[in-house]
Design a protein around this motif. Structure first.
Motif, PDB file in Angstrom:
ATOM      1  N   TRP A 220       0.850  -1.188   0.000  1.00 51.27           N
ATOM      2  CA  TRP A 220       0.000   0.000   0.000  1.00 51.27           C
ATOM      3  C   TRP A 220       0.887   1.240   0.000  1.00 51.27           C
ATOM      4  O   TRP A 220       1.954   1.261   0.625  1.00 51.27           O
ATOM      5  N   THR A 223      -0.233   6.381  -3.672  1.00 51.25           N
ATOM      6  CA  THR A 223      -0.585   6.274  -5.087  1.00 51.25           C
ATOM      7  C   THR A 223      -0.370   4.846  -5.568  1.00 51.25           C
ATOM      8  O   THR A 223       0.459   4.108  -5.019  1.00 51.25           O
ATOM      9  N   GLU A 224      -1.101   4.483  -6.614  1.00 49.14           N
ATOM     10  CA  GLU A 224      -0.985   3.138  -7.169  1.00 49.14           C
ATOM     11  C   GLU A 224       0.423   2.879  -7.690  1.00 49.14           C
ATOM     12  O   GLU A 224       0.979   1.787  -7.515  1.00 49.14           O
ATOM     13  N   SER A 273      -2.449  -2.218  -3.920  1.00 50.03           N
ATOM     14  CA  SER A 273      -3.460  -1.194  -4.169  1.00 50.03           C
ATOM     15  C   SER A 273      -3.215   0.018  -3.282  1.00 50.03           C
ATOM     16  O   SER A 273      -2.811  -0.122  -2.118  1.00 50.03           O
ATOM     17  N   ALA A 274      -3.486   1.202  -3.846  1.00 56.00           N
ATOM     18  CA  ALA A 274      -3.504   2.434  -3.058  1.00 56.00           C
ATOM     19  C   ALA A 274      -4.870   2.644  -2.412  1.00 56.00           C
ATOM     20  O   ALA A 274      -5.028   3.536  -1.569  1.00 56.00           O
ATOM     21  N   ASP A 275      -5.845   1.836  -2.791  1.00 59.59           N
ATOM     22  CA  ASP A 275      -7.224   1.958  -2.315  1.00 59.59           C
ATOM     23  C   ASP A 275      -7.400   1.145  -1.038  1.00 59.59           C
ATOM     24  O   ASP A 275      -7.379  -0.094  -1.062  1.00 59.59           O
ATOM     25  N   GLY A 277     -10.018   0.696   0.665  1.00 65.30           N
ATOM     26  CA  GLY A 277     -11.236  -0.100   0.579  1.00 65.30           C
ATOM     27  C   GLY A 277     -10.991  -1.436  -0.089  1.00 65.30           C
ATOM     28  O   GLY A 277     -11.606  -2.453   0.287  1.00 65.30           O
ATOM     29  N   ARG A 278     -10.104  -1.452  -1.072  1.00 64.46           N
ATOM     30  CA  ARG A 278      -9.782  -2.721  -1.737  1.00 64.46           C
ATOM     31  C   ARG A 278      -9.082  -3.654  -0.764  1.00 64.46           C
ATOM     32  O   ARG A 278      -9.350  -4.867  -0.755  1.00 64.46           O
ATOM     33  N   HIS A 279      -8.183  -3.120   0.058  1.00 61.09           N
ATOM     34  CA  HIS A 279      -7.510  -3.961   1.052  1.00 61.09           C
ATOM     35  C   HIS A 279      -8.522  -4.514   2.064  1.00 61.09           C
ATOM     36  O   HIS A 279      -8.420  -5.673   2.483  1.00 61.09           O
TER      37      HIS A 279
END
Length: 319
Positions: A220, A223-224, A273-275, A277-279
């Protein structure tokens, strides 16, 4: 309810920095910690490999409630009586807070003794002998053995009232089922969900008891592109399935075979992922499979941002 811990990678981070990170992780709300026990890193870019057992004493002392585990390979680099003594000492000093996972090891760590790197079936048999030695010593017996490991009248004079759990380390369904015959729990690493589901089933169906635990490799960053760069730099040498990862001897060997590994392949073994929520989604999916403990391994060498951010935003969402 699933416990969420932090994985402390001695191959990547100097021990003083790793100690500060695990203290911060406890403050940030992580439930537990585990660490690797390597003599060599997987890549020269990782560049570290401190002695896990020295660090564990400091980490248990510096924290108040975290449980700690270590993945260890007795039988070649370590004599099982010495590992039994180490387990017993930490168990006596920190009751209920320590466990050891036992596996057959990797050549990159074990070749340093100069001994032959045995075939997998011999390593399995040797590990089973080591487990017997360790359990008997923790139980108070005087132990002698003349087999794949040799022990002469060993006895532990300092023992905990309750022996720490001995967890089985596995990456295949076959090994998971085999561990059920001797282990107090199971630990594995992230893989496709279907594979993880069959591993848990193989362990439980064979009579496996205790917790099932998962180490999740993740990357993480804000940024992506940063998250991808971290994963590619630090973990592209760790994408190879057995027997490659078992049998290569040196960090430079892993670097050579990883020269042409594409980012897409790294993404197959690291949740990038930088997101946040995805993690959260990934971790919820693992918990839904039935894992009792999930240890988060951010594959970067800077843990401060990861610990603070996941403590503030990811762990509360999971709970």
């Amino acid at each position: 309810m699933t416990d969420y811990g932090i994985h402390c990678s001695h191959e990547q981070i100097p021990p003083a920095e790793l100690l500060a990170a695990v203290v911060a992780a406890e403050r940030a709300g992580f439930d537990a910690a585990m660490c690797s026990d390597h003599f060599s890193p997987w890549s020269e870019r990782q560049g570290q490999s401190a002695f896990a057992w020295s660090w564990l004493g400091s980490a248990l002392q510096a924290t108040t409630s975290l449980s700690f585990g270590v993945v260890n390979a007795p039988g070649q680099r370590y004599h099982p009586a010495i590992i039994a003594q180490a387990i017993a000492t930490l168990g006596a000093m920190y009751p209920g807070r320590f466990w050891a996972a036992l596996g057959t090891g990797e050549n990159s760590n074990e070749h340093i003794t100069g001994g032959l790197w045995p075939r997998k079936e011999i390593r399995n048999a040797r590990l089973l002998e080591c487990v017997g030695v360790i359990r008997d010593l923790l139980g108070g017996a005087e132990v002698s053995r003349d087999g794949l490991v040799t022990v002469d009248r060993a006895r532990l004079w300092t023992r905990p009232e309750t022996p720490p759990p001995l967890i089985g380390a596995a990456v295949s369904t076959e090994t998971a089922a085999w561990c059920a015959g001797w282990a107090d729990g199971l630990v594995t690493v992230n893989a496709p969900e279907d594979h993880l589901r069959t591993m848990i089933a193989a362990y439980r169906d064979a009579g496996g008891r205790g917790p099932v635990c998962l180490q999740v490799h993740l990357s993480w960053a804000p940024t992506e592109a940063e998250a991808e760069a971290i994963a590619y730099d630090q973990w592209r040498g760790n994408v190879f399935a057995p027997p490659v990862c078992w049998d290569l001897a040196l960090a430079e060997h892993f670097d050579v075979v990883a020269e042409q590994v594409p980012l897409a392949r790294v993404r197959e073994v690291v949740n990038v992922s930088a997101d946040l929520g995805r993690h959260v989604e990934w971790l919820r999916s693992y918990a839904a499979l039935g894992f009792d403990r999930i240890y988060l391994h951010h594959v970067g060498q800077e843990l401060t941002g990861f610990v603070e951010t996941f403590g503030a935003k990811v762990l509360p969402a999971l709970r």
